[in-house]
Design a protein around this motif. Structure first.
Motif, PDB file in Angstrom:
ATOM      1  N   ALA A  58       9.020   0.057  -5.424  1.00  0.00           N
ATOM      2  CA  ALA A  58       9.834  -1.025  -4.901  1.00  0.00           C
ATOM      3  C   ALA A  58       9.876  -0.984  -3.330  1.00  0.00           C
ATOM      4  CB  ALA A  58      11.350  -0.868  -5.083  1.00  0.00           C
ATOM      5  N   GLU A  59       9.388  -0.052  -2.684  1.00  0.00           N
ATOM      6  CA  GLU A  59       9.467   0.223  -1.174  1.00  0.00           C
ATOM      7  C   GLU A  59       8.369   0.168  -0.579  1.00  0.00           C
ATOM      8  OE1 GLU A  59      11.699   3.485  -0.151  1.00  0.00           O
ATOM      9  OE2 GLU A  59      13.602   2.834  -1.100  1.00  0.00           O
ATOM     10  N   ASN A  60       7.073   0.138  -1.279  1.00  0.00           N
ATOM     11  CA  ASN A  60       5.817  -0.005  -0.733  1.00  0.00           C
ATOM     12  C   ASN A  60       4.960  -1.233  -1.148  1.00  0.00           C
ATOM     13  OD1 ASN A  60       5.318   2.891   0.754  1.00  0.00           O
ATOM     14  ND2 ASN A  60       6.451   3.284  -1.235  1.00  0.00           N
ATOM     15  N   LEU A  61       4.014  -1.787  -0.151  1.00  0.00           N
ATOM     16  CA  LEU A  61       3.198  -2.847  -0.520  1.00  0.00           C
ATOM     17  C   LEU A  61       2.057  -2.632   0.297  1.00  0.00           C
ATOM     18  CD1 LEU A  61       2.934  -5.662  -1.762  1.00  0.00           C
ATOM     19  CD2 LEU A  61       3.596  -6.223   0.344  1.00  0.00           C
ATOM     20  N   VAL A  62       0.932  -2.719  -0.542  1.00  0.00           N
ATOM     21  CA  VAL A  62      -0.578  -2.574   0.119  1.00  0.00           C
ATOM     22  C   VAL A  62      -1.256  -3.942   0.292  1.00  0.00           C
ATOM     23  CG1 VAL A  62      -2.665  -1.134  -0.099  1.00  0.00           C
ATOM     24  CG2 VAL A  62      -0.575  -0.406  -0.955  1.00  0.00           C
ATOM     25  N   LEU A  63      -1.905  -4.188   1.307  1.00  0.00           N
ATOM     26  CA  LEU A  63      -2.851  -5.255   1.577  1.00  0.00           C
ATOM     27  C   LEU A  63      -4.195  -4.858   1.626  1.00  0.00           C
ATOM     28  CD1 LEU A  63      -0.858  -7.503   4.248  1.00  0.00           C
ATOM     29  CD2 LEU A  63      -0.704  -7.730   1.730  1.00  0.00           C
ATOM     30  N   GLY A  64      -5.193  -5.275   1.016  1.00  0.00           N
ATOM     31  CA  GLY A  64      -6.415  -4.834   0.842  1.00  0.00           C
ATOM     32  C   GLY A  64      -7.425  -6.164   0.527  1.00  0.00           C
ATOM     33  N   GLU A  65      -8.804  -6.012   0.719  1.00  0.00           N
ATOM     34  CA  GLU A  65      -9.648  -6.912   0.370  1.00  0.00           C
ATOM     35  C   GLU A  65     -10.443  -6.431  -0.931  1.00  0.00           C
ATOM     36  OE1 GLU A  65     -12.122  -8.081   3.680  1.00  0.00           O
ATOM     37  OE2 GLU A  65     -10.723  -9.789   4.030  1.00  0.00           O
ATOM     38  N   LYS A  66     -10.370  -7.606  -1.996  1.00  0.00           N
ATOM     39  CA  LYS A  66     -11.302  -6.912  -3.032  1.00  0.00           C
ATOM     40  C   LYS A  66     -12.727  -7.060  -2.771  1.00  0.00           C
ATOM     41  CE  LYS A  66     -11.674  -6.939  -7.598  1.00  0.00           C
ATOM     42  NZ  LYS A  66     -10.968  -5.611  -8.290  1.00  0.00           N
ATOM     43  N   LYS A  67     -13.251  -5.822  -3.209  1.00  0.00           N
ATOM     44  CA  LYS A  67     -14.774  -5.626  -2.477  1.00  0.00           C
ATOM     45  C   LYS A  67     -15.730  -6.214  -3.892  1.00  0.00           C
ATOM     46  CE  LYS A  67     -13.671  -3.771   1.143  1.00  0.00           C
ATOM     47  NZ  LYS A  67     -12.205  -3.688   1.077  1.00  0.00           N
ATOM     48  N   SER A  68     -15.287  -5.707  -5.199  1.00  0.00           N
ATOM     49  CA  SER A  68     -16.276  -6.237  -6.206  1.00  0.00           C
ATOM     50  C   SER A  68     -15.732  -7.502  -6.840  1.00  0.00           C
ATOM     51  CB  SER A  68     -16.101  -4.821  -7.192  1.00  0.00           C
ATOM     52  OG  SER A  68     -16.643  -5.322  -8.400  1.00  0.00           O
ATOM     53  N   LEU A  69     -16.675  -8.409  -6.641  1.00  0.00           N
ATOM     54  CA  LEU A  69     -16.001  -9.748  -7.163  1.00  0.00           C
ATOM     55  C   LEU A  69     -16.810 -10.051  -8.715  1.00  0.00           C
ATOM     56  CD1 LEU A  69     -16.292 -11.768  -3.985  1.00  0.00           C
ATOM     57  CD2 LEU A  69     -14.159 -10.646  -5.173  1.00  0.00           C
ATOM     58  N   THR A  70     -17.029  -9.027  -9.384  1.00  0.00           N
ATOM     59  CA  THR A  70     -17.681  -9.311 -10.827  1.00  0.00           C
ATOM     60  C   THR A  70     -17.036  -9.628 -11.861  1.00  0.00           C
ATOM     61  OG1 THR A  70     -19.141  -7.233 -10.296  1.00  0.00           O
ATOM     62  CG2 THR A  70     -19.136  -7.779 -12.467  1.00  0.00           C
ATOM     63  N   ALA A 125       5.212 -12.373   6.442  1.00  0.00           N
ATOM     64  CA  ALA A 125       6.105 -13.254   6.718  1.00  0.00           C
ATOM     65  C   ALA A 125       7.206 -13.062   5.660  1.00  0.00           C
ATOM     66  CB  ALA A 125       5.612 -14.631   6.929  1.00  0.00           C
ATOM     67  N   ARG A 126       6.920 -12.830   4.322  1.00  0.00           N
ATOM     68  CA  ARG A 126       7.776 -12.545   3.439  1.00  0.00           C
ATOM     69  C   ARG A 126       8.834 -11.246   3.596  1.00  0.00           C
ATOM     70  NH1 ARG A 126       5.634 -15.394  -2.150  1.00  0.00           N
ATOM     71  NH2 ARG A 126       4.488 -17.046  -1.168  1.00  0.00           N
ATOM     72  N   PHE A 127       8.241 -10.228   4.443  1.00  0.00           N
ATOM     73  CA  PHE A 127       8.870  -8.840   4.393  1.00  0.00           C
ATOM     74  C   PHE A 127       8.825  -8.638   5.931  1.00  0.00           C
ATOM     75  CE2 PHE A 127       6.531  -9.137   0.540  1.00  0.00           C
ATOM     76  CZ  PHE A 127       7.526  -9.036  -0.593  1.00  0.00           C
ATOM     77  N   PRO A 128       9.458  -9.530   6.803  1.00  0.00           N
ATOM     78  CA  PRO A 128       9.499  -9.288   8.408  1.00  0.00           C
ATOM     79  C   PRO A 128      10.112  -7.881   8.833  1.00  0.00           C
ATOM     80  CG  PRO A 128      11.443 -10.898   7.484  1.00  0.00           C
ATOM     81  CD  PRO A 128      10.447 -10.306   6.411  1.00  0.00           C
ATOM     82  N   ASP A 129      10.844  -7.197   7.968  1.00  0.00           N
ATOM     83  CA  ASP A 129      11.601  -6.097   8.629  1.00  0.00           C
ATOM     84  C   ASP A 129      10.651  -4.763   7.911  1.00  0.00           C
ATOM     85  OD1 ASP A 129      13.759  -7.349   9.396  1.00  0.00           O
ATOM     86  OD2 ASP A 129      14.823  -7.364   7.783  1.00  0.00           O
ATOM     87  N   ALA A 130       9.323  -4.912   7.384  1.00  0.00           N
ATOM     88  CA  ALA A 130       8.877  -3.910   6.852  1.00  0.00           C
ATOM     89  C   ALA A 130       7.978  -3.365   7.975  1.00  0.00           C
ATOM     90  CB  ALA A 130       7.893  -4.287   5.839  1.00  0.00           C
ATOM     91  N   GLU A 131       7.708  -1.952   7.863  1.00  0.00           N
ATOM     92  CA  GLU A 131       6.850  -1.414   8.810  1.00  0.00           C
ATOM     93  C   GLU A 131       5.430  -1.528   8.522  1.00  0.00           C
ATOM     94  OE1 GLU A 131       5.787   3.383  10.294  1.00  0.00           O
ATOM     95  OE2 GLU A 131       7.221   2.959   8.875  1.00  0.00           O
ATOM     96  N   ILE A 132       4.485  -1.782   9.420  1.00  0.00           N
ATOM     97  CA  ILE A 132       3.138  -2.001   8.920  1.00  0.00           C
ATOM     98  C   ILE A 132       2.383  -0.936   9.490  1.00  0.00           C
ATOM     99  CG2 ILE A 132       1.005  -3.218   9.471  1.00  0.00           C
ATOM    100  CD1 ILE A 132       3.080  -5.664  10.245  1.00  0.00           C
ATOM    101  N   ARG A 133       1.621  -0.245   8.403  1.00  0.00           N
ATOM    102  CA  ARG A 133       0.843   0.831   8.726  1.00  0.00           C
ATOM    103  C   ARG A 133      -0.683   0.385   8.307  1.00  0.00           C
ATOM    104  NH1 ARG A 133       3.628   6.471   6.934  1.00  0.00           N
ATOM    105  NH2 ARG A 133       2.002   7.020   7.897  1.00  0.00           N
ATOM    106  N   GLU A 134      -1.536   0.622   9.505  1.00  0.00           N
ATOM    107  CA  GLU A 134      -2.993   0.437   8.920  1.00  0.00           C
ATOM    108  C   GLU A 134      -3.721   1.646   8.343  1.00  0.00           C
ATOM    109  OE1 GLU A 134      -5.716  -1.179  11.991  1.00  0.00           O
ATOM    110  OE2 GLU A 134      -4.111  -2.622  12.799  1.00  0.00           O
ATOM    111  N   VAL A 135      -4.639   1.187   7.342  1.00  0.00           N
ATOM    112  CA  VAL A 135      -5.290   2.162   6.589  1.00  0.00           C
ATOM    113  C   VAL A 135      -6.748   1.722   6.484  1.00  0.00           C
ATOM    114  CG1 VAL A 135      -3.194   3.070   5.305  1.00  0.00           C
ATOM    115  CG2 VAL A 135      -4.530   1.051   4.158  1.00  0.00           C
ATOM    116  N   ALA A 136      -7.687   2.740   6.382  1.00  0.00           N
ATOM    117  CA  ALA A 136      -8.984   2.329   6.073  1.00  0.00           C
ATOM    118  C   ALA A 136      -9.339   1.635   4.958  1.00  0.00           C
ATOM    119  CB  ALA A 136      -9.794   3.470   6.406  1.00  0.00           C
ATOM    120  N   SER A 137      -8.856   1.993   3.756  1.00  0.00           N
ATOM    121  CA  SER A 137      -8.966   1.602   2.374  1.00  0.00           C
ATOM    122  C   SER A 137      -7.587   1.620   1.451  1.00  0.00           C
ATOM    123  CB  SER A 137     -10.058   2.418   1.593  1.00  0.00           C
ATOM    124  OG  SER A 137     -10.154   2.036   0.451  1.00  0.00           O
ATOM    125  N   HIS A 138      -7.531   0.363   0.819  1.00  0.00           N
ATOM    126  CA  HIS A 138      -6.327   0.428   0.019  1.00  0.00           C
ATOM    127  C   HIS A 138      -6.650   1.593  -1.147  1.00  0.00           C
ATOM    128  CE1 HIS A 138      -8.237  -1.529  -3.519  1.00  0.00           C
ATOM    129  NE2 HIS A 138      -9.312  -2.058  -2.654  1.00  0.00           N
TER     130      HIS A 138
END
Length: 353
Positions: free
Chosen positions: A63-75, A29-42
């Motif tokens: 500046a132009e790229n942002l990655v969303l992922g889930e943290k797998k290791s919680l150590t 929602a903070r970057f409404p104009d960004a293209e979204i591209r799904e990836v298997a792993s960050h």
């Protein structure tokens, strides 16, 4: 430096689970104009990671790229220097471009911000660790509470521009008796002043002589702005320490550090000086990063890469780095302690290496 100076996000690379999460939707929602591209792993985005062609676009990639992922290791890992423990990171990578930074080595090349959307899992892992550890038996160089570093592989002040994960962490530690959060930063995000940490978060402003910062600390807040923020963050309820890192040995370095220390003594309030402590970290560099820097910022390597004064070092995470020779480093550490003792005698040195 404003948000628009740092971030012009045009592409968001997202793991499917992070994309549909509430946190992920908040970020999008903070970057409404960004293209979204799904990836298997960050960890595996060929267009970003390990792509030598990105060297010439180093700053634009950040500046132009942002990655969303889930943290797998919680150590939670032990530390013992700036913090007792390293908490699982809520992000890695950075939009800033410090020429000496070790973070790009982790994924290769520019390594823009990766935001982990499962912040609640990360904070629960810290709570469980604290419960297992029990009360701190006595104060140590880290502090009176158990100190958890939140930003080992990112800068939390910048991460807070992207999501509310940092705000959630500050609120979490506010209610976590016996623990304190900590992170170092080179960016003055005044939005953090509204988070009401009540002493439960320590912010460490990284400082170096302005002449060094202008060459090496690209896309960061100025040294003047960082110093000017110390008292404001103290008033807002943070514990505020200083991080002298890295100390780069080049002609005139002692004079420049003495000038900076004098400025701190002149500008910081008695309250800020009374509670302050610092860490001193001499430069560690990396041959791979040296080669990358030659492709986008070769002037930095004139002062960072000094084979005549450096030697090989294997880091704690197994990387092959270079550091100042033992004899050179020993003298420089002693000299930094002397300079602090003369020009900022009020400042406790927590550790220096």
């Amino acid at each position: 430096m404003t948000v628009s100076d740092l971030l012009d996000v045009r592409t968001v690379w997202a793991e499917p689970a992070s994309l549909v999460s509430m946190r992920g939707q908040e970020v999008l929602a903070r970057f409404p104009d960004a293209e979204i591209r799904e990836v298997a792993s960050h960890w595996a985005i060929p267009e970003l990671h390990g792509n030598a062609g990105n060297v010439s676009r180093w700053v634009r990639v950040k500046a132009e790229n942002l990655v969303l992922g889930e943290k797998k290791s919680l150590t939670v890992r032990p530390n013992g220097r700036s913090a007792d423990f390293i908490a699982p990171s809520s992000a890695n990578g950075c939009a800033m471009a410090c020429a000496y930074c070790y973070v790009p080595r982790r994924k290769g090349y520019a390594n823009p911000i990766t935001v982990f959307t499962n912040v609640d899992d990360i904070l629960r892992a810290v709570t469980r660790h604290l419960a297992r550890t029990g009360p701190k038996p006595e104060p140590n160089q880290c502090g009176t509470a158990w100190v958890y570093d939140l930003g080992e592989n990112s800068d939390c002040s910048v991460d807070a521009l992207v999501s509310d994960g940092v705000a959630d962490a500050v609120a979490h530690f506010r209610g976590l008796a016996g623990a304190q959060a900590s992170f170092a930063t080179k960016y003055v995000n005044r939005g953090l002043l509204d988070l009401d940490p009540q002493g439960s978060t320590r912010i460490r402003f990284s400082l170096m002589p302005p002449e060094d910062a202008q060459l090496l600390d690209l896309r960061t807040s100025s040294i003047d702005e960082r110093i000017g923020a110390v008292d404001d963050f103290l008033t807002a309820g943070y514990e505020v320490h200083l991080n002298f890192s890295p100390v780069v040995l080049r002609e005139g370095w002692q004079r420049r550090w003495a000038t900076l220390l004098d400025e701190l003594s002149d500008r910081l309030s008695p309250a800020a000086r009374e509670q302050a402590a610092c860490e001193v970290i001499l430069l560690t560099h990396n041959e791979g990063l040296h080669e990358v820097n030659l492709g986008w910022h070769p002037k930095a390597e004139d002062v960072l890469w000094r084979p005549e004064a450096q030697e090989a070092k294997t880091s704690q995470n197994g990387q092959d780095n270079v550091r100042y020779r033992v004899d050179v480093k020993r003298r420089a550490v002693a000299r930094m302690r002397e300079l602090i003792g003369v020009h900022a005698p009020w400042l406790t040195v927590r550790y220096a290496f």
